[in-house]
Design an enzyme around this catalytic site. Structure first.
Site, mmCIF file in Angstrom:
data_model
loop_
_atom_site.group_PDB
_atom_site.id
_atom_site.type_symbol
_atom_site.label_atom_id
_atom_site.label_comp_id
_atom_site.label_asym_id
_atom_site.label_seq_id
_atom_site.Cartn_x
_atom_site.Cartn_y
_atom_site.Cartn_z
ATOM 1 N N HIS A 102 0.955 -1.393 -0.133
ATOM 2 C CA HIS A 102 0.349 -0.030 0.073
ATOM 3 C C HIS A 102 0.577 1.232 0.378
ATOM 4 O O HIS A 102 2.086 0.852 0.968
ATOM 5 C CB HIS A 102 -0.824 0.049 1.420
ATOM 6 N N GLU A 153 -4.141 2.477 -7.097
ATOM 7 C CA GLU A 153 -3.945 3.837 -6.502
ATOM 8 C C GLU A 153 -3.321 4.806 -6.393
ATOM 9 O O GLU A 153 -2.733 4.969 -6.492
ATOM 10 C CB GLU A 153 -4.418 3.476 -4.777
HETATM 11 P P1 PGA Z 1 -9.428 5.950 0.349
HETATM 12 O O1 PGA Z 1 -8.580 5.156 0.630
HETATM 13 O O2 PGA Z 1 -10.605 5.484 -0.017
HETATM 14 O O3 PGA Z 1 -9.999 6.831 1.446
HETATM 15 O O4 PGA Z 1 -8.911 7.048 -0.565
HETATM 16 C C1 PGA Z 1 -8.030 3.906 -0.151
HETATM 17 C C2 PGA Z 1 -6.814 3.543 -0.293
HETATM 18 O O5 PGA Z 1 -6.027 3.812 0.494
HETATM 19 O O6 PGA Z 1 -6.527 1.827 -0.232
#
Ligand code: PGA
Length: 228
Positions: A102, A153
């Protein structure tokens, strides 16, 4: 609305990344909210903190919820003298999934690509299903495992309320699939109950990774409902 492709006959993966939130009591309340609710339309995985992974699994069974459990990280080492680490063998009795790489771990805990590759190896050997998080294509360097889920992401979309457009996310997902044949790609970054269907309509996106909006059970329920 765009016609759904055959690819989307596969049910979407909907992952709730709780991050370092919730005490055990709060996690229990969250799960309790879903008791008796109509929940369908996705493979739903919750990612609690290590301390109550087992308890969350028990409650899911007790309440007959269609949820699976995942860990937010794992050790890059096997069992041994690694104080504070939780390894793949210790996790596999409690979880089906694990998140690796992550961006918060890469950035705040200086996790390197080398460590991430070691973690992938440990997870794979323990038969854990992996969601590997990336924000740029280079983060796939050295990754060659089959059956991976890649969570795309974009950094400025995480926790900002400023999600990437579904079309742009789809283009990037296509790039990932070109590089890693057979990967399933999900999108994460400010996903909510209003924008979730836009991502899932995209040809190359097979699920979502939800942070902030997964903490409020009503919002998460609506995300599940709107994903179906
Ligand atoms: P968020 O986070 O939905 O708060 O943007 C997503 C993540 O970090 O996995």
């Amino acid at each position: 609305m765009r016609a759904k492709s055959v690819y989307h006959m596969q049910i979407p993966l909907i992952a709730a990344n709780w991050k370092s939130n919730f005490t055990y009591k709060e996690a229990e309340d969250w799960l309790n909210f879903f008791k008796g609710k109509e929940i369908s339309g996705g493979e739903i995985v919750v990612f609690p903190s290590f301390t109550f992974l087992g308890e969350v699994g028990h409650l899911i069974n007790e309440y007959s919820l269609p949820f699976k459990v995942g860990a937010q990280d794992l050790s890059s080492f096997d069992q041994g003298a690694f104080t504070g680490e939780v390894n793949a063998d210790q996790l596999k009795d409690f979880v089906e999934y694990v998140l690796i790489g992550h961006s918060e771990r890469r950035k705040l805990f200086n996790e390197t690509q080398e460590e991430i590759l070691m973690k992938l190896d440990k997870a794979y050997k323990a038969n854990l299903k992996v969601i590997l998080c990336i924000s740029k294509i280079e983060e796939l360097d050295g990754v060659s495992l089959d059956n991976l889920v890649i969570a795309y992401e974009p950094l400025d979309a995480i926790g900002s309320g400023n999600p990437e457009s579904a079309e742009k996310a789809n283009d990037f997902a296509k790039e990932i699939k070109n590089k890693l044949d057979g990967a399933r790609v999900i999108y994460g970054g400010s996903v909510d109950q209003h924008n979730v269907s836009g991502y899932l309509e995209q040809e190359n996106i097979g699920g979502v990774l939800v942070g902030g909006k997964s903490l409020d059970p009503q919002s998460f329920l609506e995300i599940i409902q709107n994903a179906g």
